[in-house]
Design an enzyme around this catalytic site. Structure first.
Site, PDB file in Angstrom:
ATOM      1  CD  GLU A  48      -3.020   0.972   2.266  1.00 51.45           C
ATOM      2  OE1 GLU A  48      -3.866   1.866   2.346  1.00 51.45           O
ATOM      3  OE2 GLU A  48      -2.961   0.008   3.058  1.00 51.45           O
ATOM      4  CE  LYS A 179       0.468 -15.522  16.319  1.00 53.84           C
ATOM      5  NZ  LYS A 179       1.248 -16.725  16.034  1.00 53.84           N
ATOM      6  CG  ASP A 255       3.549 -14.558  14.650  1.00 48.34           C
ATOM      7  OD1 ASP A 255       2.807 -14.386  13.668  1.00 48.34           O
ATOM      8  OD2 ASP A 255       3.511 -15.591  15.362  1.00 48.34           O
ATOM      9  CG  HIS A 350      -5.469   5.102  -1.760  1.00 47.34           C
ATOM     10  ND1 HIS A 350      -5.016   3.827  -1.502  1.00 47.34           N
ATOM     11  CD2 HIS A 350      -5.721   5.653  -0.553  1.00 47.34           C
ATOM     12  CE1 HIS A 350      -5.013   3.612  -0.191  1.00 47.34           C
ATOM     13  NE2 HIS A 350      -5.437   4.713   0.409  1.00 47.34           N
TER      14      HIS A 350
END
Length: 365
Positions: A48, A179, A255, A350
């Site tokens: 991005e 997570k 991670d 963008h």
């Protein structure tokens, strides 16, 4: 500043040069507080591309205001929960009472599992005849996934050998919580808890963010608080913490799946007579500077450049890294919220940056 690409790998382990994750160094970010007091460039690995100039805008502002990003590390602990089966609920209740009274003994067992692991606290939940024990550890400079699992194994074996009426359930009982988006991590903490603050003069908000303190404060309430509430968000009220966390985690060998709980944080903004008070609270930053992929190669080089592989007291490098992550999040969050107060600005950015190669993108000032 450009760095070599962070290459993805196939299951067999061979690099896939056709699918690199571009990386750029952004900043410097001016950081002050109880852990870091300097200006630091930070790496972001992402597809991005507007993330770089947007974060750069926040970083540039940090060098223009008193104190820059003030980052306070308020707590740290890594968790592992184990699951035990008891004969019945009463046996489960007696077991947790015994374990609470024997906490010092559990600390001794933990110390035998690792020279860096220290047991800080034990909490529990009883459901029917099942016991969910949540251990909280200090883990030095490691993120602590493996260290806490190993300590959990030692503690499990000790408990089963010394407390009657209990049986093995699982080394992970999902009460950690690892997570997954849950309330327990926001309430009790998992990883490093860092609060960042900035106080931006009104003229800086107008000149650099093209908006006002009142507009940002109003949007934060309506979007981050009310919008997230209506969506059913869990312990979370922010615009895009996950974007910054993922880019930083990929660049430093973390991670990446820990952005799930890491992105559960709260953005707060106030209009103070035209000046903007802006704060990001991240209670679940899970990072380490040693272990796994961090000891050599790409991640080690980036951690070294960040000053997170220096000779320090155990845990200090990981604390530094957590503060750098939090400051980066603050810069990106500020810039995005400001952009979203202006119709069309987000989409224009963008279109401007994603329709040309990453190597041609220019950082915004």
């Amino acid at each position: 500043m450009n760095q070599p690409h962070l290459n993805q790998t196939h299951a067999a382990g061979a690099p896939d040069s056709s699918a690199p994750v571009p990386l750029r160094w952004v900043g410097p970010i001016r950081i002050t507080g109880n852990t870091v007091n300097e200006e630091v460039l930070v790496p972001l690995a992402t597809f991005e591309s507007p993330l770089w100039p947007s974060t750069q805008r926040g970083a540039r502002i940090s060098t223009m205001i008193d104190g820059g990003v003030v980052a306070v590390l308020v707590d740290e602990r890594m968790t592992r929960s184990i699951l035990l089966e008891a004969d019945d609920a009463h046996t489960a209740y007696r077991a947790v009472q015994h374990l609470s009274a024997s906490f010092a003994e559990l600390q001794t067992v933990t110390a035998r599992s690792s020279r860096y692991a220290r047991l800080l606290r034990l909490t529990h939940q009883i459901a029917a005849n099942l016991i969910f024990l949540r251990f909280e550890f200090a883990t030095g400079d490691a993120a602590g996934h493996n260290m806490t699992t190993l300590a959990g194994d030692h503690l499990m074996n000790h408990i089963l050998a010394t407390v009657p009426g209990l049986r093995y359930g699982s080394i992970s009982g999902n009460y950690c919580t690892d997570k997954k988006a849950t309330a327990v991590n926001g309430i009790l903490g998992r990883g490093k808890n860092v609060v960042t603050e900035m106080l931006l003069p009104g003229e800086v908000v107008k000149a650099r963010l093209h908006t006002t303190a009142a507009k940002i404060a109003d949007l934060n309430v309506r979007k981050n608080l009310l919008g997230t509430l209506l969506a059913g968000g869990i312990r979370s009220a922010n615009a895009h913490y996950a974007n910054l966390l993922l880019a930083f985690y990929l660049a430093t060998g973390q991670d990446a799946a820990n952005i799930v709980e890491g992105s559960q944080g709260v953005t707060h903004a106030e209009d103070r007579d035209g000046d903007l008070y802006f704060s990001c609270t991240l209670p679940n930053i899970i990072v380490g500077t040693t272990g796994s992929a961090k000891n050599d190669g790409f991640a080690a080089a980036n951690l070294t450049r960040l000053g997170c592989r220096d000779e320090r007291e155990p845990g200090d490098n990981a604390r530094r890294l957590a503060v750098l992550v939090a400051a980066t999040v603050a810069c990106g969050e500020l810039s995005l919220l400001a952009a979203q107060t202006n119709p069309g600005e987000l989409m224009r950015a963008h279109l401007a940056y994603e329709r040309r190669p990453a190597s041609d993108a220019r950082s915004a000032s």
